[in-house]
Design a protein around this motif. Sequence first.
Motif, PDB file in Angstrom:
ATOM      1  N   ILE A  81       0.832  -1.204   0.000  1.00  0.00           N
ATOM      2  CA  ILE A  81       0.000   0.000   0.000  1.00  0.00           C
ATOM      3  C   ILE A  81       0.871   1.260   0.000  1.00  0.00           C
ATOM      4  O   ILE A  81       1.934   1.308   0.621  1.00  0.00           O
ATOM      5  CB  ILE A  81      -0.939   0.017   1.245  1.00  0.00           C
ATOM      6  N   ALA A  82       0.402   2.259  -0.735  1.00  0.00           N
ATOM      7  CA  ALA A  82       1.010   3.585  -0.687  1.00  0.00           C
ATOM      8  C   ALA A  82      -0.122   4.602  -0.689  1.00  0.00           C
ATOM      9  O   ALA A  82      -1.228   4.321  -1.171  1.00  0.00           O
ATOM     10  CB  ALA A  82       1.938   3.817  -1.879  1.00  0.00           C
ATOM     11  N   ILE A  83       0.150   5.774  -0.136  1.00  0.00           N
ATOM     12  CA  ILE A  83      -0.848   6.842  -0.116  1.00  0.00           C
ATOM     13  C   ILE A  83      -0.204   8.109  -0.665  1.00  0.00           C
ATOM     14  O   ILE A  83       0.824   8.569  -0.157  1.00  0.00           O
ATOM     15  CB  ILE A  83      -1.389   7.108   1.294  1.00  0.00           C
ATOM     16  N   LEU A  84      -0.819   8.648  -1.716  1.00  0.00           N
ATOM     17  CA  LEU A  84      -0.365   9.909  -2.296  1.00  0.00           C
ATOM     18  C   LEU A  84      -1.333  11.013  -1.911  1.00  0.00           C
ATOM     19  O   LEU A  84      -2.546  10.800  -1.869  1.00  0.00           O
ATOM     20  CB  LEU A  84      -0.296   9.814  -3.817  1.00  0.00           C
ATOM     21  N   PHE A 190      -3.136   3.541  -3.089  1.00  0.00           N
ATOM     22  CA  PHE A 190      -2.466   2.786  -4.144  1.00  0.00           C
ATOM     23  C   PHE A 190      -2.186   1.374  -3.633  1.00  0.00           C
ATOM     24  O   PHE A 190      -1.366   1.182  -2.738  1.00  0.00           O
ATOM     25  CB  PHE A 190      -1.166   3.521  -4.483  1.00  0.00           C
ATOM     26  N   PHE A 191      -2.919   0.387  -4.172  1.00  0.00           N
ATOM     27  CA  PHE A 191      -2.782  -1.002  -3.748  1.00  0.00           C
ATOM     28  C   PHE A 191      -1.987  -1.779  -4.800  1.00  0.00           C
ATOM     29  O   PHE A 191      -2.265  -1.666  -5.992  1.00  0.00           O
ATOM     30  CB  PHE A 191      -4.162  -1.657  -3.591  1.00  0.00           C
ATOM     31  N   VAL A 192      -1.023  -2.588  -4.354  1.00  0.00           N
ATOM     32  CA  VAL A 192      -0.196  -3.361  -5.283  1.00  0.00           C
ATOM     33  C   VAL A 192      -0.148  -4.821  -4.825  1.00  0.00           C
ATOM     34  O   VAL A 192       0.384  -5.128  -3.750  1.00  0.00           O
ATOM     35  CB  VAL A 192       1.241  -2.814  -5.365  1.00  0.00           C
ATOM     36  N   LYS A 193      -0.698  -5.707  -5.658  1.00  0.00           N
ATOM     37  CA  LYS A 193      -0.638  -7.149  -5.365  1.00  0.00           C
ATOM     38  C   LYS A 193       0.470  -7.771  -6.194  1.00  0.00           C
ATOM     39  O   LYS A 193       0.468  -7.699  -7.426  1.00  0.00           O
ATOM     40  CB  LYS A 193      -1.970  -7.820  -5.707  1.00  0.00           C
ATOM     41  N   VAL A 194       1.441  -8.369  -5.515  1.00  0.00           N
ATOM     42  CA  VAL A 194       2.599  -8.986  -6.165  1.00  0.00           C
ATOM     43  C   VAL A 194       2.374 -10.496  -6.272  1.00  0.00           C
ATOM     44  O   VAL A 194       1.963 -11.146  -5.304  1.00  0.00           O
ATOM     45  CB  VAL A 194       3.887  -8.709  -5.375  1.00  0.00           C
ATOM     46  N   ASP A 195       2.657 -11.032  -7.448  1.00  0.00           N
ATOM     47  CA  ASP A 195       2.577 -12.478  -7.658  1.00  0.00           C
ATOM     48  C   ASP A 195       3.867 -12.960  -8.306  1.00  0.00           C
ATOM     49  O   ASP A 195       4.445 -12.283  -9.169  1.00  0.00           O
ATOM     50  CB  ASP A 195       1.395 -12.838  -8.558  1.00  0.00           C
ATOM     51  N   MET A 196       4.311 -14.148  -7.891  1.00  0.00           N
ATOM     52  CA  MET A 196       5.518 -14.759  -8.436  1.00  0.00           C
ATOM     53  C   MET A 196       5.214 -16.192  -8.837  1.00  0.00           C
ATOM     54  O   MET A 196       4.586 -16.932  -8.082  1.00  0.00           O
ATOM     55  CB  MET A 196       6.634 -14.754  -7.387  1.00  0.00           C
ATOM     56  N   HIS A 197       5.664 -16.578 -10.037  1.00  0.00           N
ATOM     57  CA  HIS A 197       5.493 -17.948 -10.504  1.00  0.00           C
ATOM     58  C   HIS A 197       6.775 -18.395 -11.196  1.00  0.00           C
ATOM     59  O   HIS A 197       7.408 -17.607 -11.916  1.00  0.00           O
ATOM     60  CB  HIS A 197       4.329 -18.046 -11.498  1.00  0.00           C
ATOM     61  N   PRO A 198       7.182 -19.646 -11.013  1.00  0.00           N
ATOM     62  CA  PRO A 198       8.308 -20.154 -11.799  1.00  0.00           C
ATOM     63  C   PRO A 198       8.032 -19.967 -13.279  1.00  0.00           C
ATOM     64  O   PRO A 198       6.929 -20.253 -13.747  1.00  0.00           O
ATOM     65  CB  PRO A 198       8.366 -21.635 -11.415  1.00  0.00           C
ATOM     66  N   LEU A 199       9.012 -19.480 -14.008  1.00  0.00           N
ATOM     67  CA  LEU A 199       8.795 -19.168 -15.415  1.00  0.00           C
ATOM     68  C   LEU A 199       8.392 -20.405 -16.215  1.00  0.00           C
ATOM     69  O   LEU A 199       7.626 -20.303 -17.176  1.00  0.00           O
ATOM     70  CB  LEU A 199      10.057 -18.543 -16.015  1.00  0.00           C
TER      71      LEU A 199
END
Length: 238
Positions: A81-84, A190-199
């Motif tokens: 999360i971020a706030i502007l 400002f919401f940011v969802k991060v996802d990681m997957h093996p390529l």
Amino acid sequence: MIFPVKVPYTVGPDIVKYEGAAFNAHPNPAYLYEKKKALETNGNHICASINNDCLYHLNAYCGFDLNTTLPAICIRLEEDIAILKDGHLHTIGFCFPSGFYPAQKLGLSFFDMHLPVGDGETLRRSSEKVSALISKQDAMFRRYVWTLTSLPSLSQLPSYDKPVPQSINDLYFRTETQTTVGVNGGICLFFVKVDMHPLHQVWDDPEKRSLIIDSVNSMSDAVLTYKNLHLIKEIVNK
């Protein structure tokens, strides 16, 4: 799995109007555990605020107790999360940053925050317009960002050593789902969802594999350097 890869690769605002949930109301406990570990290890680098009054709007929007602190908010949301406020960064809780120290961005304008971005002229040129647009009351927008990395952790802090990849099996496909919500007083959540997957999970799909290769090959040297993809470009082209 979100797959926002496009050809040619471009750097720009790329925001679209959005109607839906800005955050997951039923977060994965395992994901929250990773955020808790990140805060315990790197709290001062990833979680900071110069205006705690902004937290009122975040808590109200999320339905939390209005006195909930920023670290407590971070481990209740899957999303970073971020706030502007008025186009400047007042609060940030990025447990899983992508190659930067979040707390160092505090106080910067939307323009200044994106100064290091390779080929980011278009993004920076539109910064004033974009920051005003996403801060309008009840305005919601969404944007996707993707990259490839050899570091398997959700957090990509600069202090983490990235393993030297040898093959596709050493790489990961990383995406960010960025959602903005405008609230009162020129404030944007400002919401940011991060996802990681093996390529290799997407590599077996010929269409997706082709898009990744073509997109990486369309990147300028500035983008490849900024995203640390020079060696990875060689690997995906083998």
